[in-house]
Design an enzyme around this catalytic site. Structure first.
Site, short mmCIF file in Angstrom:
data_model
loop_
_atom_site.label_atom_id
_atom_site.label_comp_id
_atom_site.label_asym_id
_atom_site.label_seq_id
_atom_site.Cartn_x
_atom_site.Cartn_y
_atom_site.Cartn_z
N ASP A 231 149.31 35.79 57.24
CA ASP A 231 148.13 36.55 56.84
C ASP A 231 147.36 35.83 55.72
O ASP A 231 147.88 35.63 54.62
CB ASP A 231 148.65 37.93 56.36
CG ASP A 231 147.54 38.94 56.21
OD1 ASP A 231 146.36 38.56 56.23
OD2 ASP A 231 147.87 40.13 56.05
N ASP B 261 141.33 45.46 59.33
CA ASP B 261 142.43 46.39 59.56
C ASP B 261 141.98 47.67 60.25
O ASP B 261 140.97 48.28 59.88
CB ASP B 261 143.09 46.77 58.23
CG ASP B 261 143.84 45.59 57.63
OD1 ASP B 261 143.69 44.46 58.13
OD2 ASP B 261 144.59 45.81 56.66
C1 GLA Z 1 146.33 42.72 55.69
C2 GLA Z 1 146.62 42.76 57.18
C3 GLA Z 1 147.40 44.01 57.52
C4 GLA Z 1 148.69 44.06 56.70
C5 GLA Z 1 148.37 43.94 55.21
C6 GLA Z 1 149.63 43.75 54.38
O1 GLA Z 1 145.47 43.74 55.30
O2 GLA Z 1 145.44 42.70 57.93
O3 GLA Z 1 147.69 44.07 58.90
O4 GLA Z 1 149.53 43.02 57.11
O5 GLA Z 1 147.54 42.83 54.96
O6 GLA Z 1 149.35 43.67 53.02
#
Ligand code: GLA
Length: 652
Positions: free
Chosen positions: A404, A467
């Site tokens: 990520d 998200d």
């Molecule tokens: C980002 C990702 C999420 C999750 C969070 C964890 O926002 O897009 O899917 O993994 O980080 O902190």
């Protein structure tokens, strides 16, 4: 504030003078806001969506409602209200991002106000609507046409002047969830993918997903040398050294009969030949995740029967590592040991024991890191330790890595295309040195049009969006905007429009049932299946209700997602608010999704010529697992508001 009260008083006096009696004032914030539909978070009375003072372009408002696009709110009036007034705009707490929103007001279903598209740091825009004779007032916030990201919207200083009955929020009863998938039969049936890939000499693990009464005996013919099947558990394991495509016949038998499946094992360079199916901790537990919950999720995947339909990954998301600087001794401390190995926090006392436990159930397991120094939630990550971490993840026994971007934004501040790709190249090379098959899941929210190069940097999947949350506008906004990405997906490399928001979700520790209605959830699973997206359940598996379990265990729907051809659906129609998407299947049939994003039920139809087919087609309703008959030229269906219908067309 005093000035505002004086104005209201003046309006009241003016109205009073006109009608002989002053109208009453009702602040919007004093209505029941729990009835307001919202795209993200919760609406707040007299605060912004983030709970701060309502502020639009530096101007502070004491009253109002902070909400988030897409938002909808209906208010009952008695025909004797006079006026609705507000100042609307993007709240300053949207913080430099690029939100764009539009406010609309309808009176008795007629549009009476539409703001321009408003952006961050634009002056509040006035709304004034005459309500004489009106019975229904609807307040809407749309996303300005570019998705809902950071769309923090304020109805500032919003009030209704009324005379008769006090206005009330319209209560929309949530329709009862209804079950479509027929229950699995007691006779054996082998479900899940029909093809599975592994690399030569790497640990191989596959639990044959089969429904039917237990006890059940499994057998397999044609397995590559080095692989063995446990006839009682149906788990195939071992290491196959010789590259090749192996046609395998799998059999599952119980006292009522036997079922076989022609299965292909491909020992070669590719893994994730079909989209991964499993569970991820983020949408339910977020940082409240711990070892116990992950074990419980693995247990529940088996006990609920989900694993018998092909769900096989149990993935830990953020928050397992050390959180630098945290005062809690269980979280803070040294990020790495004396040899530079990344350390877990106290919630994960023994990663190897955890993965052993999950593998023992025949399931696979995933972990999470970032190419930056910290994860999104501020935990230690892999920057400058990529190879060591990849080897550590392999040694711990992980089968999946979500990687990520997050704090890598501080390393690459104004990233070029090369900067976007670099950290993923680095981790790919590191993973290639590890002695395990590890699915590489890129997470960087679609930046630099990742779908165009995600496969090139060795990703098995890549997030195409920000998200997801459990709102209709978030889910449908993400899902329906995937059109055009289909050219970049295929076996071993998938577009990922984010995880599922069904069941009990909540980003921990407090969970709630998803706010999506049953029809919205049918849309979610139908669309994600057509999109050949990785399907990662985001809910607490220990609290699965009957509806959610039914939704996630339709083998004919999952077969659309898992089809070996690996084609992602294309949109073939977008007209009158409805959409039709089609996915070509390996056997020549077509999976067709009829979607109705409208607020009212609609008839959705598809013409054969838009699908490039002609003549008689058998049509099967995949959710109901029922043949509907032979259709010529076209197929139409009434689809509920926000609902979907998924059919399979086969030439006769
Ligand atoms: C980002 C990702 C999420 C999750 C969070 C964890 O926002 O897009 O899917 O993994 O980080 O902190």
């Amino acid at each position: 504030m005093q000035k505002k009260l004086l104005i209201i008083l003046a309006v009241n006096l003016w109205a009073g003078a006109l009608f002989g009696q002053a109208p009453d004032t009702l602040w919007l914030a004093d209505l029941d806001l729990s009835q307001m539909e919202i795209g993200w978070g919760e609406p707040h009375a007299n605060r912004s969506i983030e709970g701060k003072t309502i502020t639009i372009n530096g101007r502070i408002f004491e009253h109002g409602v902070g909400t988030h696009a897409v938002s909808y709110y209906a208010i009952n009036l008695d025909g004797e209200a006079e006026r609705f007034k507000a100042m609307v705009g993007v709240d300053d707490d949207a913080n430099q991002q690029r939100p764009s929103i539009q406010f609309l007001v309808h009176a008795d279903r007629r549009q009476v106000f539409k703001s321009p598209i408003l952006h961050f740091r634009e002056a509040a825009f006035p709304v004034e609507v005459d309500l004489q004779g009106v019975k229904l007032l609807e307040l809407m916030v749309e996303d300005g046409g570019d998705g809902i990201g950071w769309d923090h919207a304020d109805w500032a200083d919003a009030f209704i002047l009324y005379r008769g009955v006090k206005p009330t929020a319209r209560v929309t009863p949530k329709p009862e969830p209804y079950v479509l998938t027929p229950s699995p039969r007691p006779e054996p049936r082998i479900n899940g993918a029909r093809i599975y890939g592994g690399r030569p000499g790497r640990p191989f693990l596959y639990r044959i997903p089969a429904t039917g009464e237990r006890p059940m005996k499994f057998s397999a013919s044609g397995l590559p040398a080095g692989l063995e099947l446990d006839g009682n558990s149906g788990i195939i394991s071992g290491k196959a050294d010789a590259k090749g495509t192996y046609p395998v016949t799998l059999t599952a038998a119980n006292r009522l009969g036997a079922a076989t499946l022609l299965f292909k094992i491909v020992i070669g360079d590719q893994i994730a030949l079909t989209p991964p199916l499993g569970w991820n901790s983020w949408n339910c537990f977020a940082c409240a995740v711990d070892d116990r919950q992950v074990r419980s999720a693995a247990q529940a995947l088996i006990a609920s029967g989900l694993a018998d339909h092909g769900w096989s990954y149990i993935n830990i998301d953020d928050c397992w590592a050390i959180k630098p600087g945290d005062a809690d001794p269980g979280l803070g401390g040294r990020e790495r040991d004396s040899q530079g190995r990344i350390r877990t926090n106290a919630k994960f006392p023994d990663m190897r024991a955890l993965t052993d436990y999950i593998h023992g159930l025949g399931l696979k397991t995933g972990i999470y890191s970032s190419p930056g120094p910290l994860t999104c939630a501020g935990y230690a990550a892999s920057y400058q330790h990529e190879e060591q971490d990849a080897l550590q993840f392999a040694e711990w026994g992980f089968d999946y890595l979500k990687y990520d971007w997050c704090s890598y934004g501080e390393i690459a501040r104004q990233p070029s295309l090369e900067d976007y790709q670099k950290p993923y190249h680095v981790m790919r090379a590191a993973l290639d040195r590890a002695d395990r098959d590890i699915v590489f899941s890129l997470c960087q929210y679609g930046m630099g049009e990742v779908w165009k190069w995600g496969a090139e940097v060795g990703g098995n999947s890549w997030r195409t969006t920000g998200d997801i949350v459990d709102s209709w506008s978030s889910m449908s906004g993400i899902g329906f905007s995937q059109a055009g990405h289909e050219w970049h997906a295929g076996p071993g490399h998938w577009n990922d429009p984010d995880m599922l928001v069904v069941g009990y979700v909540g980003w921990g520790p407090n969970l709630h049932p998803t706010r999506l209605t049953a029809d919205e959830q049918y849309t979610h699973i139908t669309l994600w299946s057509l999109l050949a997206s990785p399907l990662l359940i985001g809910c607490d598996l220990t609290r699965l209700d009957a509806f959610t379990l039914n939704l996630l265990t339709n083998d004919e729907v999952l077969a659309v997602n898992q089809d070996p051809l690996g084609v992602q659906a294309s949109r073939v129609k977008q007209h009158g608010g409805v959409e039709v998407w089609v996915k070509k299947m390996e056997d020549g049939s077509l999976a067709v999704g009829l979607f109705n994003p409208n607020r009212e039920k609609s008839v959705v139809s598809v013409d054969w010529n838009s699908l490039g087919i002609s003549g008689g087609q058998t049509v099967r309703d995949l959710w109901r697992q029922k043949d509907l008959g032979v259709y010529r030229d076209r197929f139409s269906r009434e689809v509920p508001a926000h609902g979907a219908c998924l059919v399979l067309l086969r030439q006769i």
